[in-house]
Design a protein around this motif. Structure first.
Motif, PDB file in Angstrom:
ATOM      1  N   UNK A  20      -6.577  16.381 -38.386  1.00 22.32           N
ATOM      2  CA  UNK A  20      -6.470  16.779 -39.702  1.00 22.32           C
ATOM      3  C   UNK A  20      -6.989  18.026 -40.384  1.00 22.32           C
ATOM      4  N   UNK A  21      -8.226  18.490 -39.667  1.00 19.60           N
ATOM      5  CA  UNK A  21      -8.809  19.750 -39.812  1.00 19.60           C
ATOM      6  C   UNK A  21      -8.022  20.962 -39.431  1.00 19.60           C
ATOM      7  N   UNK A  22      -7.446  20.706 -38.170  1.00 20.70           N
ATOM      8  CA  UNK A  22      -6.469  21.598 -37.541  1.00 20.70           C
ATOM      9  C   UNK A  22      -5.219  22.091 -38.393  1.00 20.70           C
ATOM     10  N   UNK A  23      -4.476  20.965 -38.713  1.00 19.64           N
ATOM     11  CA  UNK A  23      -3.482  20.961 -39.739  1.00 19.64           C
ATOM     12  C   UNK A  23      -3.836  21.697 -41.030  1.00 19.64           C
ATOM     13  N   UNK A  24      -5.000  21.364 -41.653  1.00 23.66           N
ATOM     14  CA  UNK A  24      -5.432  22.237 -42.779  1.00 23.66           C
ATOM     15  C   UNK A  24      -5.373  23.708 -42.365  1.00 23.66           C
ATOM     16  N   UNK A  25      -6.182  23.793 -41.229  1.00 28.89           N
ATOM     17  CA  UNK A  25      -6.495  25.289 -40.925  1.00 28.89           C
ATOM     18  C   UNK A  25      -5.308  26.100 -40.436  1.00 28.89           C
TER      19      UNK A  25
ATOM     20  N   UNK B 164     -14.961  19.341 -36.831  1.00 29.25           N
ATOM     21  CA  UNK B 164     -14.159  19.278 -38.172  1.00 29.25           C
ATOM     22  C   UNK B 164     -14.721  19.347 -39.248  1.00 29.25           C
TER      23      UNK B 164
ATOM     24  N   UNK C 257     -12.243  25.436 -45.191  1.00 25.53           N
ATOM     25  CA  UNK C 257     -11.031  25.159 -46.177  1.00 25.53           C
ATOM     26  C   UNK C 257     -11.533  24.805 -47.331  1.00 25.53           C
TER      27      UNK C 257
ATOM     28  N   UNK D 228     -17.757  16.918 -31.726  1.00 23.85           N
ATOM     29  CA  UNK D 228     -16.596  16.799 -32.424  1.00 23.85           C
ATOM     30  C   UNK D 228     -16.643  16.670 -33.601  1.00 23.85           C
TER      31      UNK D 228
ATOM     32  N   UNK E  55     -14.937  23.347 -39.995  1.00 20.44           N
ATOM     33  CA  UNK E  55     -13.532  23.372 -40.291  1.00 20.44           C
ATOM     34  C   UNK E  55     -13.121  23.109 -41.589  1.00 20.44           C
ATOM     35  N   UNK E  56     -13.647  21.937 -41.949  1.00 20.63           N
ATOM     36  CA  UNK E  56     -13.094  21.485 -43.352  1.00 20.63           C
ATOM     37  C   UNK E  56     -14.016  22.026 -44.540  1.00 20.63           C
TER      38      UNK E  56
ATOM     39  N   UNK F  55      -5.866  16.206 -50.861  1.00 23.97           N
ATOM     40  CA  UNK F  55      -6.358  16.616 -49.472  1.00 23.97           C
ATOM     41  C   UNK F  55      -7.955  16.749 -49.489  1.00 23.97           C
TER      42      UNK F  55
ATOM     43  N   UNK G 288      -7.722  12.663 -29.631  1.00 22.94           N
ATOM     44  CA  UNK G 288      -7.942  11.446 -29.953  1.00 22.94           C
ATOM     45  C   UNK G 288      -8.558  11.348 -31.113  1.00 22.94           C
ATOM     46  N   UNK G 289      -9.102  12.032 -31.845  1.00 22.15           N
ATOM     47  CA  UNK G 289      -9.789  11.884 -33.037  1.00 22.15           C
ATOM     48  C   UNK G 289      -8.897  12.445 -34.455  1.00 22.15           C
ATOM     49  N   UNK G 290      -8.418  11.625 -35.247  1.00 23.56           N
ATOM     50  CA  UNK G 290      -7.784  12.075 -36.156  1.00 23.56           C
ATOM     51  C   UNK G 290      -8.266  13.056 -37.298  1.00 23.56           C
ATOM     52  N   UNK G 291      -9.636  13.000 -37.460  1.00 18.94           N
ATOM     53  CA  UNK G 291     -10.299  13.835 -38.318  1.00 18.94           C
ATOM     54  C   UNK G 291     -10.121  15.163 -37.660  1.00 18.94           C
ATOM     55  N   UNK G 292     -10.234  15.201 -36.581  1.00 17.95           N
ATOM     56  CA  UNK G 292     -10.073  16.796 -35.951  1.00 17.95           C
ATOM     57  C   UNK G 292      -8.576  17.209 -35.863  1.00 17.95           C
TER      58      UNK G 292
ATOM     59  N   UNK H 219     -13.759  12.732 -44.507  1.00 14.69           N
ATOM     60  CA  UNK H 219     -13.774  12.973 -43.229  1.00 14.69           C
ATOM     61  C   UNK H 219     -15.156  13.585 -42.981  1.00 14.69           C
TER      62      UNK H 219
END
Lengths: 43, 412
Positions: free
Chosen positions: A16-21, B159, B166, B155, B162-163, B218, A10-14, B225
């Motif tokens: 987004x980070x998974x997509x990047x990873x 991220x 990257x 949470x 992870x960010x 990005x 439910x959290x967009x930033x999470x 973010x």
């Protein structure tokens, strides 16, 4: 066929980070922000 | 007791020359044992130099009065209120000393002082216990929230990490592209036009291999973010710290109830968000005089109650918590309403009683609302009201005076 991963959170930033990873990992990535959205992607 | 003492030739108090029966009886000496002794030998609470000072004033013609403690033959102490003056006995000048027994009065006074000290100590202990109780209830509240708060922190932390990873990888790519451009810039003066075109073509190829345009865009999103995530963590840590601090517990300061509500919701967010929506209708209200951390505690407590009332009703759809703030006759008013399970009629009169709880043992101390009541009513001179319908919901109304009220022990 390309193997795929569907991320649901439910959290967009999470998402987004998974997509990047996983970018460049060779998987096809799908993202869903809710259970309903995930089901509609799977349908 | 009456004593008559002589005056020596050099003008000092001399031996006792007469005593009354009462003095003999009270001191436990025979008359002749007392005669020829000096009064100062029988008194134990006045040091020799003070005694000489009193005698000096006496012989100067002053009336002297003081508290004297006599020591009886048995060792018993006799407290007296004593007056002495010079008395002319024919041609003879003597000192007349009248000592009124106040031993009983003294002992009662002493007992009273002791009792009073004891009571003061007990009161202090009770006040300390009250503080401790409020604090431990607050900590229990935080305990209840801990898992949720950890999730709220974890949470964004996830991220952000992870960010960052990257970003580090992107930075490597940026550096590679940049150094290719730098190498090119150094060579340009010696290159032919065709070579330049060829080099530029290769640089472009490198850019698209690394997906530079996307990476630049990005990376901006990632920084946004990361910034939002850090903000969220910092907010929740600030909220938690404001809530947990134990210092300044009794200091009244300017307090913004709307902000307090925002803080409480921040901490309770994870406890609420999976089964209820929150509708906020915060009015324009003045700052009030309050003990900030105490009111924060009350708000959080009642919000968490609303949340568990909704959980207990086990509805299919999410429940609703409606929060409004408003002013009313010198008070700020805050309503926290839920559509949860409600309070049974037989219990509604007991909910502010200490240790009253309908939860199974081990869940909830039964102290939350009694402490909320103590904080709002006794410490702030406000009111806390409840309306409830079983299976329909509950509404708590908190009224807090805008200006500070003196502490009252009285509910109304």
């Amino acid at each position: 066929m390309k193997k795929s991963i569907l991320f649901v959170d439910d959290e967009r930033p999470i998402l987004a980070s998974l997509r990047r990873a996983f970018a460049g990992s060779g998987f096809e990535i799908s993202l869903a922000e809710s259970g309903e959205e995930a089901l509609s992607i799977l349908a | 007791m009456i004593f008559v003492s002589g005056i020596t030739e050099d003008g000092k108090p001399g031996p006792i020359i007469e005593v009354n029966d009462t003095a003999c009886r009270m001191l436990g000496y025979k008359r002749k044992e007392l005669l020829s002794r000096r009064l100062s030998e029988l008194v134990e609470n006045i040091a020799a130099d003070n005694m000489a000072n009193l005698a000096g004033r006496l012989l100067n013609g002053e009336d002297v009065s003081c508290e004297m403690v006599f020591s009886a033959k048995s060792g018993e102490r006799i407290y007296t209120d004593t007056r002495a003056r010079i008395f002319e006995y024919g041609s003879l000048k003597v000192i007349l000393t009248v000592a009124r027994d106040i031993t009983k009065q003294k002992l009662t006074e002493k007992k009273l002082t002791e009792k009073n000290d004891q009571l003061t100590k007990t009161l202090r202990k009770l006040e300390h216990a009250r503080e401790q109780l409020i604090y431990s209830e607050k900590m229990a509240c935080i305990g209840q929230l801990a898992a949720g708060v950890a999730h709220e922190i974890n949470n964004p932390l996830g991220f952000i990490c992870s960010n960052m990873e990257i970003t580090r990888k992107n930075f490597g790519d940026f550096r590679e592209i940049l150094s290719a451009y730098r190498d090119f810039a150094l060579l340009v003066p010696d290159l032919s036009a065709e070579d330049i075109i060829e080099k530029i073509r290769r640089l472009k190829a490198l850019e698209s291999e690394k997906d530079l345009d996307f990476m630049l865009k990005d990376q901006g999103d990632m920084f946004d973010d990361i910034e939002d995530g850090l903000e969220r963590i910092s907010e929740i840590v600030t909220g938690l710290r404001a809530f947990a601090r134990q210092g300044l517990e009794n200091v009244f300061e300017e307090y913004d109830l709307n902000k307090g509500m925002h803080n409480a919701l921040l901490l309770a967010r994870n406890d609420i968000k999976y089964h209820a929506d929150v509708k906020l209708d915060l009015g324009e209200i003045p700052l009030i005089q309050a003990i900030s951390s105490r009111i924060d505690q009350v708000l959080l407590n009642i919000i968490l109650n609303a949340s568990s009332a909704i959980k207990e009703k086990k509805m299919e759809k999410p429940g609703l918590i409606t929060i409004t703030t408003d002013t009313e006759n010198g008070f700020v008013k805050c309503r926290i309403e839920d559509n949860g399970i409600g309070i049974e009629k037989k219990n509604i009169g007991k909910i502010f009683d200490p240790f009253f709880t309908t939860k199974p043992p081990g869940q909830g101390t039964g102290l939350g609302l009694s402490i909320a009541y103590d904080i709002v009513v006794n410490q702030h001179g406000g009111q806390i009201l409840v309306e409830s319908m079983p299976m329909m919901g509950t509404c708590f109304t908190i009224l807090l005076p805008v200006d500070r009220q003196p502490e009252t022990g009285d509910p109304k």
